[in-house]
Design an enzyme around this catalytic site. Structure first.
Site, PDB file in Angstrom:
ATOM      1  N   GLU A  84      -8.006  -9.620  -7.346  1.00 17.39           N
ATOM      2  CA  GLU A  84      -9.114  -8.669  -7.491  1.00 17.39           C
ATOM      3  C   GLU A  84      -9.369  -8.346  -8.962  1.00 17.39           C
ATOM      4  OE1 GLU A  84      -6.889  -6.157  -4.560  1.00 17.39           O
ATOM      5  OE2 GLU A  84      -8.907  -5.481  -4.081  1.00 17.39           O
TER       6      GLU A  84
ATOM      7  N   SER B 162       0.847  -1.180   0.000  1.00 21.49           N
ATOM      8  CA  SER B 162       0.000   0.000   0.000  1.00 21.49           C
ATOM      9  C   SER B 162       0.883   1.229   0.000  1.00 21.49           C
ATOM     10  CB  SER B 162      -0.884  -0.015   1.239  1.00 21.49           C
ATOM     11  OG  SER B 162      -1.270   1.277   1.596  1.00 21.49           O
TER      12      SER B 162
ATOM     13  N   LYS C  69       0.222  -3.681   4.690  1.00 20.61           N
ATOM     14  CA  LYS C  69      -0.680  -4.308   3.737  1.00 20.61           C
ATOM     15  C   LYS C  69       0.015  -5.235   2.732  1.00 20.61           C
ATOM     16  CE  LYS C  69      -4.482  -3.771   3.319  1.00 20.61           C
ATOM     17  NZ  LYS C  69      -5.197  -2.778   2.526  1.00 20.61           N
TER      18      LYS C  69
END
Lengths: 453, 453, 453, 453
Positions: free
Chosen positions: D285, D272, D278
């Protein structure tokens, strides 16, 4: 006693219930229940007496459903529950044994596969009926010239038979698509249980045979979460509906006063509420308008499946309305198209006059030069120049003077050029396989006839 | 005597007829007929006696329709024809005068605009009801921490109220969309005739006033071929349904045993046919599954309009089923969402435990260094290194040793770092407007409450 | 040091990277970075010196980007990272401070809102340009009659100006849609941080003012997960593109030899590779063909958002290509439509001849009877009978004999009937507001002109 | 000299040109030109010398294209024109002879069929690679239990191998779909000319053989207007992409801290910009997010074909971008999925713990009663009651007292019940074909392995 202590919210019931649309699955649901009951008994999971009671109960239920006097209850969430409830009313507590080794998840997938199999087969038959009507029309109008169009501009003349046969080949491909969809329904989900298989030594092959599946689903998880066969049917239907939209649009166009190539009979047109002179090709317009609906249902079912976790999710209930509406829409469209094609009256004179505009011989004129060894590109330019002279002066190509022809190219054989324009036989020059020369169209007609048979 | 000499083919009738679905337009059709009759009389196109006979007849027709005892005939092609036919049965030949200066083309466009206007207004109210339910839930869970996720990975803690309010703002935008759609229905088509206007000196403004339109359509051709307002409604509905699909998917996710953040009440779940322990969030799943259906109808209506010649074409009959199904679907989804939100029980402990993982304080730790003047990029790298050490050794950040901290950066204030991790108040550090600090959420709640009011 | 110990897989990089398409966001990214830097300094989160270094660095970066000599690196995942990386090369480590109190999540949402705002404004201007071209064409062809069509059948005559103005009203509605979409971009996401707000006392209002947003997003979670404004733009674009598809299809139709109502200039047609006589309306066909593409992108973005968990997910990266392609497609289509409308040459004689077919006076003939008190329904039947007699015998209505007229109805005033058919002034009878009578069209033209101004 | 006297408008050129995207067709265009030249010579339509000059020229052109140094000109409208122009530069005027007996209409249809054939074959290979990766993963995790879910609620335990194999069967069906699409490209369009066939006695069969088509198109009109094979490819791709979206969504879900069933390697995740802790499953996705894009392209091509007049229309140029983007998207998604599946590390403990919740033995408990002759419906109710007692009191089923068991049903064998709950072998009870019992999964693995081979 149940796990639940509160009744369902009426809004929950409304959104959850599927009986209003899934009731049409009943013949498949009864058929699979019979097969399931027989198998359970054959495997001694239930006794012969229970089996017989179940089968008798199913007979009674089926009779009520077929006669339209099945007493649906407002608590029937779906057709499966309705039938099981009613079976128990007929047969007593033994009705509950039908749920042994079966879940609603594999049950509904099986019903849907059976339904889709029938729908694909019916669509193929309806596609053939339309193809046959087109073939008949092609034979009746074998040598009627009309302009072929590209970009909706007159391009080269063709025979009406050749044009109508174009749709036949589209439909023969549609038939292959429906056959493919049907082949994708040949795997039996039943026996997958809720998702993991069942605790009983069932005989899935026996059930598959009775229900005419070719094989049993090799993976129970996939079996209950798979709706590919519905997508396959919808894909086939979408392409078919798109074909029909082209046919419909063309009938609308050709029915216009400007084209006036075709006249639809009274039985296939309607009047206007306010304009007494109108004869509107409503059904042809609807052929055009229904394709986006079919395509949308396909997209919607993809959307339903999008990112969906394995295995069964309630989202899958949304498969049915999309599928059912397409089945009904397509059946109606195919029937309407067949009726219109059979009834359409073509206007030989209008089409022939449109096809005799000598500008559409321009390609042939260019080919004349090609045969004298001029590269095609150059020939194209020469003839384009002649066309411009003719169009600008409001004349046909045949009316150009010797001087004008000579100015365009000294290699242009003016006699051959004028003969070419005079003969009106440009259609017959298209001698390549699949071309519009009559001999070729006759071959094609034969081939289509035999492909359809 | 008519222009047609043959009866319509039964298949033509089936594809052509719209009564099965357009009958729900009857209240609008009766209302516009009353306004039309009054206007015709006011302009002396018909006499007062005729007007009274028509109004009396319409009263009778309306009474039958409202009571569900209207005698539909199988020759009624659509609701407009059915009403006119029945009106003539009640009122005699004068019934035929209602068609004066009106065509089915402008009539149906007017009915549809009235229907869409109501649908948009109802949708806006239903959207508000759901927003209110979410606001109430936000207030009840004002300071309940839960992890905020990006990429479905825990990212930073937020308050549940803040999370629920995110949906409120989506819905408030949906309300704007429905208001826009409603504004697009404010132009009266009636008076456009078949396409070109009518031969009578009608008073369109009077009709517009009676039917509460803001203006009359300035172009008769556009008036009968325009369905933009239906597209506007469908666009609004598609975005709203997509929002609901996110809410539904989240309820499904949070109901899983792994998340267990929420429990839907018995009234909003259902059991399994085979697994006695199951409590399935069917309605939430259907919220998710219905969005593609709504989006598909939007795409389908665009498809219907695609390349369509001006003015009215039968294709436009395909507007209704797409629109009606969306209206019904959306109403049901909004009601179900409202019920589920009101009934959902959140699990404070589960959410709070998930939000207390100190890894999600990593951004705050980086910001600590920022405040000492270290560029953020560098801070990010230092803390990422610490995270890696912690994760690789199965410890929390708070469990890192002084040596490890020192090794990461000599500018890291170890005391401040440990205090930060201890305090669990990372939520309160998000003080920017719109952030999750409690004071900010309270402001937001107030703003949302007042926007909704 | 980072959390990651392995390099990214090349395939991961390929699917993950967005630089190829998001680089066009750079002007917005630079603008927001400037505003962010100024705000950070104004709030003393960074010093004035840092701010100046950042602004100078941004100037340098912008100059490179504008000149097309920005040195992209193959490790630049997206335009935001590329700019930050390059900024740091120019400005040194201070470049990393620009990330303070900003996440890529709110940054990209802000860029996209800025981009969409511009796109909506540009679309509105392009829509106006086309509307102006149509208005001009309408004025040039104010009193040119042509047949109005319903069901693609000649229905009633209209003036070409009236017909062209129908498109103007569609476009004026499109402008409202783009204005609505623009209004939905007026909420600033920046300051939402990753999802929960930021740890600094930033001044979002200041940033909003500098970047010309009307308000700041009230909920940080919604701010980073919201793409409604992109859907709003796409919805507006889809309806506009569908309108253009109707215009394109009509130009194709009217360019056919059968209609021959319009001729597109050489500059807007192309030839054939093989048929020298062809002049193909390629651009008009593409207007028709592009609408499904635009509608598909709208559907796709709905699909991306479908069931997506809050808050930011990588799926949202798929917003850009859908949006960008629509922006480019629409801009090109609007420009092409404007050029074609300006260049189209209409054929007064062809249209007028088509409009003088006396069958399209049938409604007027029926209205003649209405004015004698015969209910419209009955009049419709009488005239329909006359039409049938005429069509069956290949005559016009004017050629019917006295006996034939008398046989149809004893209330038909034969003199008035024949006068009506003779005068060719059926257009002028459509006197209702929005109708085709010339006075009405003049009013309409005025209204459209003033709406556009 | 040409028919056109004005140059094309720059906007016309922009919308009309396709070179930017159709240039990738060059290998197919060169191949068909070679075959065409050889055939023309074989049929003595051109001389052997001309043929050799053409072939030499094509070699030169191909070399330039392959090396990326082909000099495109801004007047090149499309790849076909570019190649022909360049060929003429290399070979002289003879280059123009290649246009003999060939139109761009049949030429482009042939290129597209060749392209689609390759794309379908490549997709099938990529599908197999992913299936193989899943099979390998299934073998590595043969007996790892995890909960099977329905409605995202734990339902019954399954083995991870069984779950992974579900995807294999989806992919094997996708392979059938791509094979079907490939079969639909086996008909040669070339020789159809512009639409009607050509004036030369060409040998289409020879060309078909050289280019490996199975047959020649039997109808020239259909040949140039048919894009069914592209729809077939897109349909296959849409279903495949939808499958991948399910896999992607599951990887995202299982990567969440709450599930934590899987961990994607560093090579397949990203960090991130602001949250150092993260690890985001971006590629997973995107697998989820790409399906709507593929489905949209399918819908768009249907839209392009919707209502399209025969034969060739410029609209068909819109086939390419839809098709190309899907080919690229799918290739990337399949490669990414393969990489992720190969790299995913599953967490045996987490999955196993989740699968040992004794509530998911409820179906087995009910079946225990079934085997004592109690109808399933009744058994279901008894066990549901026990579940409720357990859940309400926060206990497992195994912790219920003798009294509680007895109160539920006197037919419940308490010893057998407790043994059942103790053994944790519910997986092995699913012995039906396709079920999750290990022996069955081994059979399934074998079957899948052999189907793939």
């Amino acid at each position: 006693m149940s796990r639940f202590s509160q009744p369902q919210d009426p809004v929950f019931k409304r959104i959850n219930a599927s009986l209003d649309f899934d009731r049409r699955l009943w013949p498949h649901d009864v058929a699979q229940s019979r097969a399931h009951a027989r198998m359970l008994a054959a495997r001694a999971i239930i006794g012969a007496e229970d089996r017989d009671a179940l089968l008798a109960g199913l007979d009674a239920v089926e009779a009520e459903l077929a006669a339209g006097r099945f007493p649906f209850s407002e608590d029937d969430e779906d057709i499966h529950m309705a039938i099981e409830r009613r079976l128990t009313e007929h047969a007593g507590a033994v009705g509950g044994k039908l749920r042994t080794a079966r879940s609603r998840n594999d049950q509904v997938a099986t019903d849907l596969a059976l339904f889709t199999r029938d729908a694909a087969a019916h669509a193929a038959r309806a596609v053939e009926a339309l193809a046959a009507a087109l073939l008949d029309a092609a034979e009746r109008h074998l040598d009627w010239p009309l302009p072929g169009y590209t970009h909706l501009q007159r391009a080269q003349p063709v025979y009406l038979s050749h044009h109508l046969l174009a749709y036949v080949w589209m439909l023969l491909r549609d038939r292959e698509r429906f056959a493919f969809a049907e082949s994708q329904t040949a795997t039996l989900p039943l026996g997958a249980g809720a998702l993991a298989g069942v605790n009983f030594a069932i005989d899935r092959t026996r059930v598959a045979e009775e229900l005419r599946f070719e094989r049993v689903a090799p993976n129970s998880i996939d079996a209950v979460s798979n709706r590919d066969f519905a997508l396959d049917y919808l894909s086939a239907a979408a392409t078919c509906a798109t074909h029909l939209s082209r046919l419909g649009a063309e009938l609308v166009l050709w029915s216009s006063e400007e084209f006036a190539f075709v006249s639809l009979p009274d039985a296939w047109t309607s009047g206007s509420s306010i304009m007494p002179q109108k004869r509107n090709p409503d059904a042809a317009e609807l052929l055009r308008a229904k394709a986006p609906r079919v395509v949308a249902h396909l997209g919607a079912l993809h959307g339903v499946m999008h990112g969906l976790p394995l295995t069964y999710n309630k989202d899958l209930q949304e498969d049915k309305e999309h599928l059912f509406d397409v089945v009904d829409t397509l059946e109606l469209c195919l029937a309407a198209a067949t009726g219109m094609v059979a009834g359409a009256r073509f206007d030989r004179e209008r089409m022939s006059a449109a096809a005799s505009d000598d500008l559409i011989a321009a390609t042939d004129a260019a080919d004349l030069l090609v045969k004298q060894g001029v590269p095609f590109r150059e020939c194209h330019g020469i003839v384009a120049g002649l066309v411009r002279v003719a169009v600008d002066s409001g004349r046909s190509l045949a009316q150009l003077t010797d001087e004008e022809l000579a100015a365009a190219s000294d290699r242009l054989d003016r006699t051959a050029f004028r003969e070419l324009l005079a003969q009106s036989s440009w259609l017959e020059s298209k001698v390549s396989v699949g071309g519009t020369a009559l001999a070729r169209v006759r071959e094609q007609l034969e081939a289509a006839r035999s492909a359809l048979a």
